[in-house]
Design an enzyme around this catalytic site. Structure first.
Site, mmCIF file in Angstrom:
data_model
loop_
_atom_site.group_PDB
_atom_site.id
_atom_site.type_symbol
_atom_site.label_atom_id
_atom_site.label_comp_id
_atom_site.label_asym_id
_atom_site.label_seq_id
_atom_site.Cartn_x
_atom_site.Cartn_y
_atom_site.Cartn_z
ATOM 1 C CB ALA A 163 -0.904 -0.016 1.228
ATOM 2 C CG ASN A 164 0.194 4.684 -1.894
ATOM 3 O OD1 ASN A 164 -0.557 5.539 -1.452
ATOM 4 N ND2 ASN A 164 -0.032 4.047 -3.036
ATOM 5 N NE ARG A 165 4.728 6.820 4.965
ATOM 6 C CZ ARG A 165 4.732 6.126 6.094
ATOM 7 N NH1 ARG A 165 3.650 6.082 6.841
ATOM 8 N NH2 ARG A 165 5.822 5.485 6.471
#
Ligand code: C5P
Length: 400
Positions: A207-209
């Site tokens: 995932a990412n932020r």
């Protein structure tokens, strides 16, 4: 600048239990930069105190037609208003306004204004459904008054039914829509939001932020300006008011399929999502067990959705990308603009404090194909969204 900045709004409050919610509406309008003048009916003062409104609004409460200091306050209030909002509007208030009876300061102000009027009814279900109320509202609508429909839920006295005042955020959004120039009316805007999640196995993802807040702000601003919005999103934030259809997605592949289908008829496409650049080649069907040792996860590139849109862009469509950078902001953004065949790219330096992921603020440079870059200093994501859509609207061909 938001649609409400510097606008004079008369906030009329009539006597229903929902009057306490007008306090929140008042605060939100003032926070958004409006100059709010509260006008309370005698009935409203049974439910809420004058002091609360006087402290929160831009001017002290007014409630009397008979003020010695100002003999005819209703004409000043009515003539100088950009918008008159009545929340809550009781059956009595609606009846008096429809019949043209100016028996108190609020009804007199309503008759003395040529500004846009928004009426937010709140009453018990039996009263809401009464033909007298419905016919009055139909008459008001015919005269150009906007009625912000009540919702279902808990009413005074513990009853449950239709007639509860619309939520403060819905009412404030309706005010914004009424004051904003509807320069996207009849247009379709596709916006992507959030970070994609690429499965490693049945329970784990890469995932990412990205929080999705900037994409949602673009969707909210486009809807406020009258657009039909398709919001392709990996996150579940509150859906912005207006004509917004959410298409939930998870992976880059899901997002690509949704965006390709939706972009066909779009006037503007804004790719605000943080799409993963790599994904596991072969996600495991079950959960990878710890006792099998540390796994090796082979990655492959994801499709570049935006580059695909750029390569197949229909004539007249405005394509907007985002670029989160930590160095050489302008050069990197410009090369992406060329490579992905975009019309605009919104570059943000995510290494700066208050910029990018998870913040409510952002600072961006909007790089254009033609013309100097537009620099937008640190401000709320909605204001950034406004600047991005201003630049996109400027590129839309006028309609035939
Ligand atoms: O090349 P980079 O990832 O920095 O480009 C960012 C822009 O490209 C964003 O608008 C993002 O939504 C889009 N993008 C995409 N598909 C990818 C990667 C990025 O559409 N696989």
């Amino acid at each position: 600048m938001g649609a409400l900045v510097g606008k004079r709004i008369v906030l009329g409050v009539s006597g229903g239990i929902a009057a306490y919610k007008a306090i929140e509406i008042c605060r939100r309008l003032v926070d958004a930069g409006a100059h709010v003048v509260p006008v309370l009916t005698k009935g409203a003062e049974h439910f809420v105190g004058r002091t609360t409104f006087s402290a929160l609004a831009s001017e002290p409460v007014q409630s009397s037609l008979w003020d010695e200091a100002e003999p005819i306050p209703h004409t000043r209030l009515g003539q100088s208003a950009d918008l008159v909002l009545v929340a809550p509007a009781t059956a009595r208030l609606i009846g008096a306004y429809t019949a043209g009876i100016s028996s108190d300061l609020l009804t007199a102000t309503l008759l003395a204004t040529r500004a846009k009027v928004l009426v937010c009814p709140a009453m018990h279900t039996e009263m809401w459904e009464h033909p007298a109320v419905q016919e009055n509202l139909a008459t008001l609508r015919r005269r150009g008054v906007e009625v912000v429909a009540p919702e279902s839920g808990r009413l005074a006295g513990g009853d449950i039914g239709h007639g509860r005042l619309a939520a403060p955020e819905t009412i404030v959004a309706a005010v914004e829509r009424a004051l904003v120039e509807p320069d996207l009316r009849g247009r379709t805007v596709v916006v992507t939001a959030g970070g994609t999640r690429e499965p490693i196995d049945a329970v784990r993802v890469i995932a990412n932020r990205s929080s999705g807040k900037q994409g949602y702000a673009v969707a909210a601003e486009a809807a406020a300006r009258g657009a039909r919005v398709v919001l392709v999103s990996t996150v579940t934030l509150p859906v912005p008011p207006g004509e917004v259809r959410v298409v939930p997605v998870e992976t880059a592949a899901d997002m690509q399929a949704a965006v390709q289908a939706e972009a066909l008829g779009a006037d503007i496409v804004v790719m605000a999502a943080a799409v993963a650049d790599f994904r596991p080649v072969a996600p495991a069907a079950g959960k990878i067990k710890k006792d099998g040792g540390v796994p090796e996860i082979r990655l492959e590139p994801t499709p570049d959705i935006l580059a695909g849109l750029g390569a197949n862009k229909p004539a007249g469509q405005v394509l907007v990308g985002f670029a989160a950078e930590t160095s050489d902001l302008h050069a990197n953004a410009s090369s992406k603009l060329e490579r992905k065949r975009l019309d605009l790219i919104v570059a943000n330096d995510v290494s700066q404090p208050g910029v990018g992921f998870h913040h409510d603020t952002n600072a961006v440079t909007i790089v254009r194909r033609v013309g100097d870059p537009i620099s937008v200093g640190l401000r709320g994501k909605r204001e950034v969204a406004k600047a991005v859509l201003d630049a996109a609207v400027a590129l839309l061909a006028p309609r035939q």
